[in-house]
Every structure is written in structure tokens, then in C-alpha cells.
Design a protein around this motif. Structure first.
Motif, PDB file in Angstrom:
ATOM      1  N   VAL B 274       0.836  -1.198   0.000  1.00  0.00           N
ATOM      2  CA  VAL B 274       0.000   0.000   0.000  1.00  0.00           C
ATOM      3  C   VAL B 274       0.871   1.248   0.000  1.00  0.00           C
ATOM      4  O   VAL B 274       2.040   1.213   0.399  1.00  0.00           O
ATOM      5  CB  VAL B 274      -0.953   0.029   1.217  1.00  0.00           C
ATOM      6  N   ARG B 275       0.277   2.326  -0.449  1.00  0.00           N
ATOM      7  CA  ARG B 275       0.971   3.614  -0.442  1.00  0.00           C
ATOM      8  C   ARG B 275       0.966   4.188   0.974  1.00  0.00           C
ATOM      9  O   ARG B 275       1.995   4.573   1.510  1.00  0.00           O
ATOM     10  CB  ARG B 275       0.219   4.524  -1.413  1.00  0.00           C
ATOM     11  N   GLN B 276      -0.206   4.244   1.569  1.00  0.00           N
ATOM     12  CA  GLN B 276      -0.327   4.787   2.929  1.00  0.00           C
ATOM     13  C   GLN B 276      -1.282   3.906   3.732  1.00  0.00           C
ATOM     14  O   GLN B 276      -2.101   3.179   3.166  1.00  0.00           O
ATOM     15  CB  GLN B 276      -0.900   6.217   2.898  1.00  0.00           C
ATOM     16  N   ARG B 277      -1.170   4.011   5.040  1.00  0.00           N
ATOM     17  CA  ARG B 277      -2.049   3.221   5.908  1.00  0.00           C
ATOM     18  C   ARG B 277      -2.622   4.131   6.984  1.00  0.00           C
ATOM     19  O   ARG B 277      -1.893   4.844   7.671  1.00  0.00           O
ATOM     20  CB  ARG B 277      -1.270   2.067   6.537  1.00  0.00           C
ATOM     21  N   LEU B 278      -3.932   4.097   7.091  1.00  0.00           N
ATOM     22  CA  LEU B 278      -4.613   4.883   8.123  1.00  0.00           C
ATOM     23  C   LEU B 278      -4.765   4.011   9.367  1.00  0.00           C
ATOM     24  O   LEU B 278      -5.366   2.937   9.298  1.00  0.00           O
ATOM     25  CB  LEU B 278      -5.997   5.318   7.627  1.00  0.00           C
ATOM     26  N   ALA B 590     -10.569   6.268   2.735  1.00  0.00           N
ATOM     27  CA  ALA B 590     -11.381   5.280   2.029  1.00  0.00           C
ATOM     28  C   ALA B 590     -10.775   3.889   2.176  1.00  0.00           C
ATOM     29  O   ALA B 590     -11.494   2.903   2.275  1.00  0.00           O
ATOM     30  CB  ALA B 590     -11.487   5.661   0.554  1.00  0.00           C
ATOM     31  N   GLY B 591      -9.416   3.819   2.185  1.00  0.00           N
ATOM     32  CA  GLY B 591      -8.774   2.508   2.284  1.00  0.00           C
ATOM     33  C   GLY B 591      -9.162   1.647   1.089  1.00  0.00           C
ATOM     34  O   GLY B 591      -9.151   2.105  -0.059  1.00  0.00           O
ATOM     35  N   HIS B 592      -9.535   0.415   1.367  1.00  0.00           N
ATOM     36  CA  HIS B 592      -9.913  -0.490   0.280  1.00  0.00           C
ATOM     37  C   HIS B 592     -11.364  -0.297  -0.166  1.00  0.00           C
ATOM     38  O   HIS B 592     -11.821  -0.985  -1.078  1.00  0.00           O
ATOM     39  CB  HIS B 592      -9.695  -1.942   0.711  1.00  0.00           C
TER      40      HIS B 592
END
Lengths: 91, 993
Positions: B274-278, B590-592
């Protein structure tokens, strides 16, 4: 926000569904239209501690009575709502 | 060939000189090193001009070295990954990085919009409100498009983001924001005490100001203490340090939001990453050790490229070995600014002069000045001579009134430090003013959160360490961990003497908010025009409303407002702080949950079989349902649907109806319970029978409908509509638990446990005989209409069989355990082949229900009563039930209510459409004579014309009347006849046959 379900323990808000004020009691079968109207529509807009119904649909499916402060969101008690809305039983 | 790194110092810095990296800025090739940010690499290459300002298009350089940066915003990457407004000060350099400056045309050096500066007198605070008001019609056509072209910073990519984003949960005892001395000391104490610790650091290297300012801790150099401490923390299994992660929000119940830039430091994320993770982090305690932000002083020309925060100058020199200037002047009002002099001198840079606004300078600094050979001027910087190529000369107003000039190619500024009070103020905490440091310090932090070190207003290294350590130990103890924390790390405290200075009067623009181009005179104007409250000031001037949220500008802005309005700074107060602390991409939130994974998808038990049949699917809520099954040669959906309907009406067809909600109701009081939730009675339903039921909301409006069967004395099987399956379960649980706890009844959702098929048509029995054990009696006598019971299938499988009909044909619904659903569909096809069995979809299902006048979603609209739907007679008068009393209200029983009625076009060839309004014939349509609307329509193959259902005022009394259908949305007007809603087999002979 997190709610400590008395059956499942501390869980995240997303597992719960909010219904609303837990104060009104469902009137008896023979109640007048005015009494039922008040039960369905009249709510206090409380600034401070209020009790409300939450449904643990993402967990044990229990309806809970949550005491929450609307100013701070602090939850001071959570209990099973069993019978909380039944002032006198209908039918 | 990349140009030489002209401003790279010969040695030092936390960069890897063995790992050179090539990058491009505005198309020009440069090189830097691993460990650089884009900003430090640009500085190392002598680049001073990096962008144009928002309103005046003034040349701007790099002001800071962190996430508070207001100026150095770039478009990072290209194509679909192009990301506007990225801070060069936090963007890590990688091989092949491409960045472009923003808000300039045609180029950064020659920007035509900089003529805006000439018109500056009209671009004042409230400019848009004052200028573009009249004439009103000009707004959409002229003003807004023109403003949109001229304003705005970077450009969005304009195409879908190709990267993935993730969301994750984490839990810990002690959450720490920041890995400076206070944060690391807190982690040491909490970790040694046995607490589970998560430390979030937004930088890609832990250490905070230690990386730039050094110092001595426990008798060793800061760098040595840092590596020793990180090693100790790494050995603690329950302590985790998350770098590239910013804690951006605080939510109720100890929930925190953090954004982890997992792969932003690479050209693109590695495959499957992933690019970023919340992160949503749940923590019992939180220690905010987020440090402080050095604040600028407002003076004319303070936005000239080459004017930089004093601490940033130290960072670029010490951490990145990049010299922002060769001959640096310092303008300070406090002791801390002088550290820049020491750093610069030891790196071999020249100090042009120190302008100190305080009345006194310590003897130690005086001797430093004489050793370094530079003058100390008492006074303030009142102007900067320079431009897009940087600073040339600095004008100084000396205490006493004289003037001086200093030649320098860079100006370091220190106006003091503001603790980062964002996180501690997100629950509407209002920071309080501390006179000693002339800054706001945290107050009213959310429960469980404490600030430590610079974030708490204590700037000394010793204080940061001891306070952080104590906060970490206390947090661990409060979270239930009493291990030995040991001894706090020790360091000396530096002196911090400051004389407040916010604004130096002078000729020329003096910027408060660099990113939104808000000047000191804008604030003075706002005050004159009555926008004195800080909340008004903010919105009128847009101070602090840019992407940096005023991290470097807010306090100076309100200090200037305080001065011009004759109040103190604490009286003037702060605006409300709200998350996020740094911008967070919508993609991370939004994530996935995007595209086909936007929500969960539910597949019916026969889905894969239906796919093999070439079915066309429709989304109904989360479900994918087969809408129709096209066959070769059919030219459109209508042809397929018409064939399916005819096949059912003349032979036999089947449809997967597993999406209906299914609830098992068990217990001795099951019947009594159903009596209270349905308007009709179920306690008197015979075992082995089914009955249609309607339930109301407590306000008397229809909630849901469905059939309920009694399978045993104490066991009912209830079905709901597809849409309300979850909600009805919730509602029934509420009735059972909260309203009627005295009833001995249990509810079990079995929607996913049963695959259910409707089998309909005159040949249904022929087909069923091939499926059901021959011993089962399916005759009209043995299994009459509305019969319901468990049966054994050929092969021994137990199933539930219901003789109910939605289509109006002789029909059954059969339920088998869901895992047999696929096999059931295949067997129905196999066994039904001799009878021409036809699978049908939801479209044919809908056609047949309209032909039969059955109500569905469009009629159960949340505004209709049982009587409106023609089901008023079902309302029992012998019992209480949910909604009974309010259903009797005057307006809900008025004779002129809109009720369900059938409609047919007077022109048999005409197509009907839902949503058309019903108007009395011969009248001009308008709100005054709107008598209802068309709810459902279909082409009826059985009647060979379009038919529909409508809600029409007094409709049932008006059967046979010709009315007008008015459809302004589609521009259609035509006449329809009101008729009986049951178009097909009105006496029900077919379903009973």
C-alpha cells in the motif's frame, strides 16, 4: 468512541447502532393518542447526561442502555436494556 | 548531467554520501543523497526559489524544515500519481524523483500573475466578498471561472489514483506522539514499566530536534544517547516505533488517528504493497511529545526566498550538511536563536550580523560575536532587499531610531517557539497563555492525555527528558503497569530568555500567513471593519485556513489583532483546533473501500450457476441478483423478460429468492410476540400454515411485509423484504428485549442459512414431484394454498416447503440449507427440462407482481399506511400492536389520502414510466392539483401493454376515471385510466389451483 458491552467487553463504535433517547416508556395498550404521540415524538434535548439505546448488531445483538454526557461524550454506564422501554405491557 | 551540489558542506550530516540520488525539479536535473528531503536537496543545489504565492504570486523559498511548511509546496510525481501541495520539507528524496513548482505561468522565474502585486491595494482582506458581489448574474459565468483559473495551488492528477491504501487498528497502553528527547524518554519509562507502547514519529528518522541540535545527555553526545536508547527500545518486545507516521486526530474513548506514509518515499509502492495506511489506535494513555514550532517575526519582505526559520537553518546545516546561505544574518528575540550562530560557525559558514530585539545580550554571546567577527545590532529587521534570487541586503531599525544595513544572502529568524497544541486541543480544549515563554501551552487535554517537554512549553533539553520520562512512567502506571522505570536521562537546560516581538512596522508587505498571503495590514483592516473576534478574523482574512492550518502564522496573527484592538493576547484568544493535524489523503480514509470493494458483496446461493447461465445481475443493496437470463437472439432485456414471464404463466419457472430476510421465532410466546409486531394475528395461525403479515412503525406508517409460517406450536419462520432484512431483525430484537421482556421468545437470523427458490407456473407440481420424496403429498388437498411444512427431498435432504405465490400462479417456495442452493438450482434445471423449466430474474418477478397488484418497495415508501395499500382490513381491532394508536390519527385515516390503484394508458401502445404525476384530466399541472404519482410500471406480456401502480388521491373510489399523467422530467404528458390494481386473475383461482 468505544462502548463497553456488558456481554462482549469494550468494542468500537462501528459495531453499534444508535437508536435514541431511552427515557420514554411505551404506554399501555389503552393509552390515548396524545400519550402515544408524546412517546413517539417528544424528546428532551439534553446538554449533559442522557440515557440512550444502542444496538450491538456487530456483536451479541443486545440492546443496551448507555448513559452518555452529550457535552463530553463521556460514557458513565452501559447496561442491558432488557425491559427498559416497557412501562406497562401492552396487549 | 545533474548540476553540482554547490551548497553541500564537505562533511557531516545524516546523509549517505555513498548513495547519490538523481532528481528533477521543474524539469532540471539535480542530485542529492539518500537521507535528504526534497527541500534539503534543493538547498544543497543552491535552489532558493521553489514556488509562487497563492494570491500575489510572489517568489517564495523554503521557510522551515518540517510539516509546518507554508511555502515550499510542490507537485510531486507525474501522471496519475501527481500529488499537489506536497511539502518539499517532508518529501523524502528518491532516485528519479520529479517535482514541479506550483502556481506559476509560464514559469517559476517569469510569472505573469505576479502583476497581482501591482494591484495589491485591492487584494485586501475580504476582497472576494467586496469585489465580486454585483451584478449577481456575473458570478457563475465570469467571476467564478476567472477566480478558479487564477487561484488554487497545485493541480490534482485528474485520473484515478493507481495506488492502494489500507486501514488498520492498533491497541496499546501508552501512545506517544513524537520521538524527540521527551518522546524517547517517555517510551523508555513506559517500556521499562512493562507497558505496551506505540511511538509515532512523522519524520523518517527518530530523534526530533536531537538530530539537528545535538547536546549532551547522561554525559555522552546526543547522537550516542540516541542510538543507545533506540537499541534499548528495540529490545523491548512491546515497544514499537512507527516512523513516517503522524498522529493527526484524537477521538472519543482513547481512539487516535494516525497516517503512516508506508511507501511515499519510493517512486511507487512495491507490488502488493500500500501507499499509505490509516491507523486507528486505541490507547489507555497518550503522551504528546510533539515538540514546538518556531515562529516567524512579521516584517516587510519576510517572505523573500532566503529568509528562513533559525531552527530550520540549523537543521539543514547540521542534519543535511546543506548550507541555505553562505553569509547568514540572524534576527532573533530570544536566546535559542543564537544556537544557529554556533551551528553555522562550526560548519564554516559566515555570520553577517545578529539583530537581537532584546535589550541585553549575554556576555557569552558577545564574546562569540567578537570571535566570529560579526556585529550584534540591537533592534529589528525592518526590510529585506532581495527577490526571486534571494536575499541581498537587510535593513535594520536600531534601538534608538538609527538605521543600519547588513549584506547577507540569507536571513535566519527566530521569534520564539509555540508548543504544538493541536493534539491536546482537539476536544475543544483551550490552550492557556504562558507569559514566561510568550506562547500558548496545552490546557484541557482530552482524558488520558498529557503533554511533555517542548509540547508542554518546557524547551530545555533537561526538562524535556525529565518531563517526558515522568509522563511515560505515570502513563504506564495509570494503564496498570508498575515495573521499575529506572532513572531518567539527565541533561542541562539551556537558558530561554525572550522579549516578545510579533510585528516590525515598515514599508512593504509583511506576511503573517505565507500560504494564504495574509499580511499584517490585512489583520489591521479586519479589525477596522469590525472582524475583531479571532473566529471572524480567521474567516474574513483566511488566516490559518490554508493546508498548513496556520502552524507558523496563527499566534502571530492574533498577537497583531490583540495589539491593534488594545487587548492582551489571552483576551483575544485562539480559534478552535480541529483534526486533522496534517492533511490526510481522502484515499487513506477510504482505504480499500473503493470501486468493486466499496462495500461487501453478497452472492446468492445460486450465483455461480446463474453466472454460467449468462444472467445479467443487478445490485440490490449488497446483493447481486440475477435480473434476467438473456438467450441468444434476444434483442433487448424486454424480450428476455417477456419470454420469462410467459414461460412461468404457461409452464414453470424458478427464481432465487434467498435474499429475503429470514428469522426463526422460537418459544412458547412466539405467537403472542408476533401479534404485537404485526397488524394482523399470528397466534391463531395453524401449524403447517403460512400467512401474509404487515408490520408498522410506531408512528403508524407501514414498515415491512412478508409471509410468516408456523412450523411447530412454538416455532414460526418469518420472512422480510430484502431491503429491510437487517433492520427488521434489529427492530424485532428491540421489541423482544426492551418492550416485551416478559415474553418467552427467541429470535434467530437465518437469512444466510437457507437457500430459497420460488417455483411458479401451472407445471410447478410436475417439477416438484421430481424433486420431493414421492411419499410427500403435494396435491391441493394434501398441500393446500398457504400450506407450509418441512418435507423430505429425494435423496433424504430435509427442506422447507411453502405454498405461497408472489407471481399469482400456482407456486411453491422451497428452502434448503444454503450449501445445497447451487445443487438445487442445477437439479431444478435438470428435473424441469421435460417441462420446459425457465429460470427467471428479478425483472420478471417484478412484472408478475405488478400484474398481480402486489405491493413492493416503491409502494412501501415510508409514507403509506396499511389502508393506503388496500390492506386496512388486516388491522386487528382485538389487540395492541406496534403502530396501532398512531395509525388512527386523523391525517392518516383521512378519506382523501393517496391510495394504491392500477393504471393503464388510454393509448394501448404507450409506454408508462414511474414518477409521472397524476393530475385531473383537463387541468394545467401544478402543485395545487397534484393528486399522486406513478410508483411501479411494467410491460405486461399477459395483457400485451404497459400497466402500472400509482398512489392516487381517493384512487379506489375513482376506478374507471381517466386522469392525466404529467412527467416534466422526461417531458411526457398522456392520459391513463385508473383501474383495479389486480390486473391478472383477480379472484386468485390460479394460485389456489
Amino acid at each position: 468512541m468505544r462502548i463497553v458491552c456488558p456481554f462482549c467487553g469494550e468494542r468500537e463504535l462501528g459495531e453499534f447502532t444508535y437508536l435514541g433517547d431511552a427515557k420514554p416508556m411505551r404506554p399501555v395498550a389503552g393509552a390515548s393518542e396524545d400519550e402515544v404521540f408524546d412517546y413517539v415524538y417528544l424528546r428532551d434535548n439534553v446538554a449533559g447526561e442522557t440515557s440512550e439505546y444502542w444496538y450491538h448488531g456487530g456483536g451479541c445483538r443486545a440492546w443496551l442502555k448507555v448513559t452518555r454526557n452529550t457535552l463530553t461524550h463521556e460514557i458513565s454506564s452501559v447496561e442491558a436494556a432488557a425491559g427498559a422501554g416497557a412501562a406497562k405491557v401492552g396487549a | 548531467m545533474a548540476s553540482a551540489q554547490t551548497n553541500r558542506l564537505d562533511d557531516g550530516g545524516l546523509i549517505d554520501r555513498s548513495a547519490p540520488l538523481n532528481f528533477r525539479f521543474d524539469g532540471k536535473a539535480f542530485s542529492g543523497f539518500q537521507g535528504d528531503t526534497l527541500a534539503s536537496a534543493l538547498i544543497a543545489n543552491g535552489v532558493k526559489l521553489v514556488g509562487r504565492s497563492f494570491k500575489y504570486h510572489r517568489p517564495r523559498g523554503i521557510l522551515t524544515s518540517g510539516s509546518e511548511e507554508p511555502n515550499a509546496l510542490v507537485e510531486l510525481r507525474t501522471g496519475a500519481r501527481r500529488e499537489p501541495n506536497t511539502k518539499a520539507t517532508t518529501a523524502e528524496l528518491y532516485e528519479g524523483l520529479e517535482a514541479a513548482s506550483q502556481n506559476r505561468w509560464p514559469s517559476l522565474r517569469h510569472d505573469v500573475m505576479s502583476v497581482n502585486q501591482l494591484f495589491a491595494p485591492i487584494f485586501v482582506a475580504g476582497f472576494y466578498y467586496k469585489t465580486f458581489m454585483w451584478p449577481a448574474k456575473f458570478w457563475e459565468a465570469i467571476y467564478e471561472p476567472a477566480i478558479r483559473r487564477a487561484a488554487g495551488l497545485g493541480r490534482a492528477a485528474g485520473v484515478a489514483d493507481p495506488d492502494h491504501y489500507d486501514k488498520a487498528w492498533a491497541h496499546c497502553d501508552v501512545l506517544i506522539a513524537g520521538s524527540g528527547p521527551a518522546g524517547l524518554a517517555a517510551a523508555l519509562a513506559a517500556g521499562r514499566s512493562g507497558a505496551r507502547v506505540i511511538l509515532c514519529e512523522e519524520d523518517f528518522v527518530p530523534g526530533g530536534r536531537l538530530l539537528s541540535d545535538g547536546g549532551t545527555i547522561d554525559g555522552v553526545p546526543a547522537a550516542e544517547w540516541l542510538s543507545r536508547t533506540l537499541a534499548e527500545l528495540a529490545d523491548m518486545p512491546d515497544v514499537g516505533i512507527m516512523t513516517r507516521t503522524t498522529l493527526f486526530g484524537v477521538y472519543d474513548g482513547g481512539t487516535y488517528g494516525a497516517i503512516e506514509r508506508v511507501n511515499d518515499h519510493l517512486p511507487s509502492p512495491p507490488e502488493h504493497q500500500v501507499r499509505q495506511r490509516l491507523w486507528r489506535i486505541v490507547a489507555k494513555r497518550c503522551v504528546v511529545a510533539a515538540g514546538a514550532i518556531e515562529r516567524p517575526i512579521v516584517f516587510a519582505g519576510n517572505d523573500t526566498p532566503g529568509v528562513m526559520m533559525a531552527s530550520a537553518v540549523r537543521t539543514y546545516v547540521a542534519r543535511y550538511a546543506a548550507a541555505p546561505a553562505k553569509r547568514i544574518a540572524l534576527f532573533t528575540n530570544n536566546e535559542d536563536g543564537w544556537r544557529t550562530v554556533e551551528t553555522a560557525l562550526s560548519a564554516g559558514l559566515q555570520i553577517a550580523a545578529v539583530v537581537d530585539a532584546r535589550p541585553d545580550v549575554s556576555p557569552a554571546h558577545r564574546s562569540l560575536a567578537s570571535k566570529g567577527g560579526f556585529p550584534v545590532l540591537h533592534g529589528s529587521v525592518s526590510g529585506v532587499d532581495g527577490g526571486k534570487d534571494g536575499v541581498r541586503k537587510i535593513a535594520v531599525s536600531l534601538t534608538g531610531g538609527a538605521r543600519a544595513e547588513v549584506e547577507a544572502d540569507g536571513l535566519a529568524v527566530s521569534g520564539g517557539w509555540n508548543p504544538a497544541v493541536g493534539l491536546t486541543s482537539f476536544h475543544r480544549g483551550r490552550p492557556t497563555w504562558n507569559d514566561d515563554i510568550s506562547a500558548f501551552v496545552p490546557d484541557g487535554a482530552p482524558p488520558g492525555m498529557t503533554a511533555a517537554g517542548a509540547a508542554n512549553g518546557d524547551f530545555g533539553l533537561g526538562a524535556c527528558l525529565s518531563q517526558g520520562f515522568a509522563a511515560g512512567a505515570t502513563a504506564a502506571r495509570d494503564a496498570g503497569h508498575n515495573g521499575k522505570a529506572g532513572i531518567a536521562p539527565v541533561a542541562d537546560d539551556e537558558a530561554f530568555s525572550l522579549t516578545p516581538l510579533w510585528h516590525v512596522a515598515g514599508k512593504g508587505k509583511a506576511f503573517v500567513d505565507y500560504q494564504h498571503d495574509v499580511t499584517a495590514s490585512d489583520i489591521e483592516l479586519a479589525q477596522r471593519e469590525g472582524f475583531e473576534s479571532v473566529e471572524h478574523l480567521k474567516r474574513y482574512t483566511t488566516l490559518g485556513m490554508a493546508t498548513d492550518q496556520g502552524k507558523t502564522s496563527n499566534v502571530a496573527g492574533l498577537a497583531i489583532m490583540a495589539a491593534v484592538s488594545g487587548r492582551s493576547i489571552p483576551e483575544t484568544g485562539t480559534t478552535i483546533y480541529r483534526p486533522p493535524y496534517v492533511p490526510v489523503a481522502i484515499g487513506a480514509f477510504a482505504g480499500h473501500h473503493r470501486d468493486e470493494t466499496f462495500h461487501a458483496t453478497r452472492l446468492t446461493p445460486s450465483h455461480h450457476w446463474a453466472v454460467e447461465q449468462g444472467a445479467v445481475f443487478v445490485d440490490t443493496g449488497l446483493w447481486k441478483r440475477a435480473q434476467w437470463y438473456p438467450r441468444a437472439g434476444e434483442k433487448d432485456w424486454l424480450e428476455s423478460v417477456t419470454r420469462e414471464v410467459k414461460a412461468v404463466r404457461s409452464g414453470v419457472g424458478f427464481c432465487d429468492v434467498s435474499t429475503l430476510g429470514k428469522i426463526d421465532v422460537h418459544g412458547p410466546d412466539a405467537g403472542a410476540f408476533l401479534d404485537r409486531v404485526y397488524i394482523n394475528t399470528f397466534s391463531n395461525l395453524a401449524v403447517g400454515k403460512a400467512r401474509y403479515g404487515l408490520m408498522l412503525r410506531e408512528d403508524g406508517i407501514v414498515y415491512d411485509d412478508g409471509t410468516t409460517s408456523r412450523l411447530a406450536e412454538d416455532h414460526y419462520f418469518l420472512t422480510t423484504t430484502t431491503a429491510k432484512a437487517g433492520l427488521v431483525m434489529q427492530h424485532l430484537e428491540f421489541c423482544r428485549q426492551v418492550l416485551f421482556p416478559e415474553l418467552d421468545v427467541q429470535l434467530t437470523s437465518v437469512s444466510d442459512q437457507w437457500a430459497q427458490f420460488s417455483i411458479a407456473g401451472p407445471k410447478t407440481r410436475d417439477l416438484l414431484k421430481e424433486i420431493v420424496d414421492p411419499a410427500e403429498d403435494l396435491s391441493n388437498e394434501g398441500f393446500p394454498f398457504m400450506g407450509a411444512r418441512e418435507v423430505t427431498l429425494r435423496g433424504g435432504l430435509e427442506a422447507r416447503l411453502f405454498r405461497i405465490s408472489f407471481s399469482g400462479e400456482m407456486a411453491f417456495e422451497i428452502s434448503v440449507p444454503a450449501r445445497f442452493g447451487d445443487a438445487m438450482a442445477r437439479n431444478l434445471m435438470l428435473a424441469g427440462a421435460p417441462f420446459g423449466v425457465t429460470p427467471y430474474g428479478t425483472e420478471a418477478l417484478g412484472v408478475m407482481r405488478v400484474e398481480k397488484g402486489h405491493i413492493a418497495g416503491p409502494e412501501l415508501s415510508g409514507t403509506t399506511t396499511a389502508a393506503d395499500l388496500g390492506l386496512g382490513k388486516m388491522m386487528s381491532t382485538k389487540k395492541d400492536y406496534i403502530g396501532r394508536v398512531l395509525a388512527g390519527r386523523e391525517a392518516l385515516t383521512a378519506p382523501d389520502r393517496q391510495v394504491v390503484v392500477g393504471i393503464k394508458p388510454t393509448d394501448k401502445a404507450r409506454r408508462l414510466r414511474s414518477g409521472a404525476h397524476i393530475i385531473p384530466k383537463g387541468q394545467t399541472p401544478g402543485p395545487g392539483n397534484d393528486q399522486g404519482y406513478v410508483t411501479s410500471v411494467c410491460f405486461s406480456p399477459t395483457l400485451d401493454q404497459w400497466i402500472g401502480l400509482a398512489l392516487v388521491e381517493r384512487g379506489r373510489e375513482r376506478i374507471g376515471e381517466i386522469v392525466h399523467a404529467h412527467d416534466p422530467l422526461r417531458g411526457e404528458d398522456y392520459d391513463v385510466e385508473l383501474c383495479n390494481p389486480v390486473f391478472y386473475d383477480p379472484d386468485g383461482g390460479r394460485q389456489r389451483g
